[in-house]
Motif scaffolding. Sequence first.
Motif, PDB file in Angstrom:
ATOM      1  N   TRP A 134      98.213 112.709 -20.819  1.00 44.15           N
ATOM      2  CA  TRP A 134      97.549 112.197 -22.008  1.00 44.15           C
ATOM      3  C   TRP A 134      97.425 113.301 -23.053  1.00 44.15           C
ATOM      4  CZ3 TRP A 134      93.769 111.081 -17.686  1.00 44.15           C
ATOM      5  CH2 TRP A 134      94.126 109.915 -17.015  1.00 44.15           C
ATOM      6  N   ARG A 135      97.575 112.914 -24.303  1.00 46.59           N
ATOM      7  CA  ARG A 135      97.440 113.860 -25.417  1.00 46.59           C
ATOM      8  C   ARG A 135      96.221 113.458 -26.237  1.00 46.59           C
ATOM      9  NH1 ARG A 135     101.949 116.593 -27.551  1.00 46.59           N
ATOM     10  NH2 ARG A 135     101.275 117.978 -29.206  1.00 46.59           N
ATOM     11  N   TYR A 136      95.351 114.439 -26.477  1.00 46.34           N
ATOM     12  CA  TYR A 136      94.176 114.246 -27.326  1.00 46.34           C
ATOM     13  C   TYR A 136      94.386 115.041 -28.601  1.00 46.34           C
ATOM     14  CZ  TYR A 136      92.047 112.286 -23.165  1.00 46.34           C
ATOM     15  OH  TYR A 136      91.778 111.518 -22.066  1.00 46.34           O
ATOM     16  N   TYR A 137      94.390 114.327 -29.717  1.00 45.13           N
ATOM     17  CA  TYR A 137      94.703 114.930 -31.011  1.00 45.13           C
ATOM     18  C   TYR A 137      93.500 115.651 -31.631  1.00 45.13           C
ATOM     19  CZ  TYR A 137      98.864 112.120 -30.514  1.00 45.13           C
ATOM     20  OH  TYR A 137     100.033 111.576 -30.022  1.00 45.13           O
ATOM     21  N   ASN A 138      93.792 116.765 -32.277  1.00 42.21           N
ATOM     22  CA  ASN A 138      92.807 117.551 -33.035  1.00 42.21           C
ATOM     23  C   ASN A 138      91.603 117.990 -32.208  1.00 42.21           C
ATOM     24  OD1 ASN A 138      94.242 117.418 -35.541  1.00 42.21           O
ATOM     25  ND2 ASN A 138      93.615 115.268 -35.652  1.00 42.21           N
ATOM     26  N   THR A 139      91.839 118.397 -30.998  1.00 39.73           N
ATOM     27  CA  THR A 139      90.784 118.942 -30.141  1.00 39.73           C
ATOM     28  C   THR A 139      91.420 119.867 -29.113  1.00 39.73           C
ATOM     29  OG1 THR A 139      88.890 118.426 -28.717  1.00 39.73           O
ATOM     30  CG2 THR A 139      90.835 117.021 -28.481  1.00 39.73           C
ATOM     31  N   ASP A 140      90.619 120.737 -28.532  1.00 42.68           N
ATOM     32  CA  ASP A 140      91.142 121.598 -27.471  1.00 42.68           C
ATOM     33  C   ASP A 140      90.336 121.440 -26.189  1.00 42.68           C
ATOM     34  OD1 ASP A 140      88.801 122.854 -28.154  1.00 42.68           O
ATOM     35  OD2 ASP A 140      89.660 124.862 -28.281  1.00 42.68           O
ATOM     36  N   THR A 141      89.551 120.350 -26.092  1.00 40.67           N
ATOM     37  CA  THR A 141      88.737 120.127 -24.903  1.00 40.67           C
ATOM     38  C   THR A 141      88.906 118.711 -24.363  1.00 40.67           C
ATOM     39  OG1 THR A 141      86.823 119.406 -26.173  1.00 40.67           O
ATOM     40  CG2 THR A 141      86.965 121.755 -25.641  1.00 40.67           C
ATOM     41  N   ALA A 142      88.612 118.558 -23.072  1.00 41.29           N
ATOM     42  CA  ALA A 142      88.604 117.246 -22.432  1.00 41.29           C
ATOM     43  C   ALA A 142      87.653 117.300 -21.243  1.00 41.29           C
ATOM     44  CB  ALA A 142      89.998 116.861 -21.970  1.00 41.29           C
ATOM     45  N   HIS A 143      87.022 116.192 -20.955  1.00 39.40           N
ATOM     46  CA  HIS A 143      86.149 116.040 -19.792  1.00 39.40           C
ATOM     47  C   HIS A 143      86.883 115.098 -18.843  1.00 39.40           C
ATOM     48  CE1 HIS A 143      82.826 114.407 -17.400  1.00 39.40           C
ATOM     49  NE2 HIS A 143      82.314 115.600 -17.547  1.00 39.40           N
ATOM     50  N   ILE A 144      87.128 115.551 -17.612  1.00 44.22           N
ATOM     51  CA  ILE A 144      87.935 114.787 -16.666  1.00 44.22           C
ATOM     52  C   ILE A 144      87.140 114.590 -15.384  1.00 44.22           C
ATOM     53  CG2 ILE A 144      90.144 114.671 -15.463  1.00 44.22           C
ATOM     54  CD1 ILE A 144      90.843 117.038 -17.572  1.00 44.22           C
ATOM     55  N   ARG A 145      87.159 113.354 -14.840  1.00 38.81           N
ATOM     56  CA  ARG A 145      86.381 113.054 -13.639  1.00 38.81           C
ATOM     57  C   ARG A 145      87.230 112.317 -12.615  1.00 38.81           C
ATOM     58  NH1 ARG A 145      80.983 109.714 -14.153  1.00 38.81           N
ATOM     59  NH2 ARG A 145      82.151 109.140 -15.973  1.00 38.81           N
ATOM     60  N   LEU A 146      87.154 112.756 -11.379  1.00 38.97           N
ATOM     61  CA  LEU A 146      87.813 112.096 -10.248  1.00 38.97           C
ATOM     62  C   LEU A 146      86.744 111.311  -9.494  1.00 38.97           C
ATOM     63  CD1 LEU A 146      90.289 111.763  -8.332  1.00 38.97           C
ATOM     64  CD2 LEU A 146      89.472 113.813  -7.145  1.00 38.97           C
ATOM     65  N   SER A 147      87.045 110.045  -9.171  1.00 38.19           N
ATOM     66  CA  SER A 147      86.077 109.232  -8.454  1.00 38.19           C
ATOM     67  C   SER A 147      86.799 108.201  -7.590  1.00 38.19           C
ATOM     68  CB  SER A 147      85.124 108.521  -9.437  1.00 38.19           C
ATOM     69  OG  SER A 147      85.850 107.650 -10.270  1.00 38.19           O
ATOM     70  N   ILE A 148      86.031 107.446  -6.843  1.00 35.21           N
ATOM     71  CA  ILE A 148      86.539 106.348  -5.999  1.00 35.21           C
ATOM     72  C   ILE A 148      85.907 105.062  -6.512  1.00 35.21           C
ATOM     73  CG2 ILE A 148      86.454 105.356  -3.681  1.00 35.21           C
ATOM     74  CD1 ILE A 148      88.242 107.709  -3.797  1.00 35.21           C
ATOM     75  N   LYS A 149      86.719 104.033  -6.665  1.00 34.59           N
ATOM     76  CA  LYS A 149      86.215 102.723  -7.098  1.00 34.59           C
ATOM     77  C   LYS A 149      86.858 101.646  -6.289  1.00 34.59           C
ATOM     78  CE  LYS A 149      84.065 102.648 -11.329  1.00 34.59           C
ATOM     79  NZ  LYS A 149      83.589 101.885 -12.313  1.00 34.59           N
TER      80      LYS A 149
END
Length: 119
Positions: free
Chosen positions: A104-119
Amino acid sequence: MEVKVRKKRAALSLVLGTALASGLLMVTAPAASAASCPSSWEPTISGAKGKWTLRCAGKDVVVSGWIEDTRADGKCARVHSIGGNGSEHQKQACGKGNRASFEWRYYNTDTAHIRLSIK
């Protein structure tokens, strides 16, 4: 006098029980990372594992990696990501041993919050 001691013990038990429960909740919470590029993470939780990297691409951040379902429990491994610009993406892998890749590409930012979970 004995009533006061019982009340104090009950209050102490409540406080300790709450603290213990909070600690357990923290241990079993989904694995998450909030990072800026460049960085990488390789989380493992009960039933899922994953690996991803964040790399800078001009004014954007690119998140790429994979997740894998590691348990035959009828649930799916899931990764959910929110970029510093507010955009969201998610991917899931279902069935023990199944792996799903993502980028995934997020434009005009240098940060991301990523979470691994079970559903």
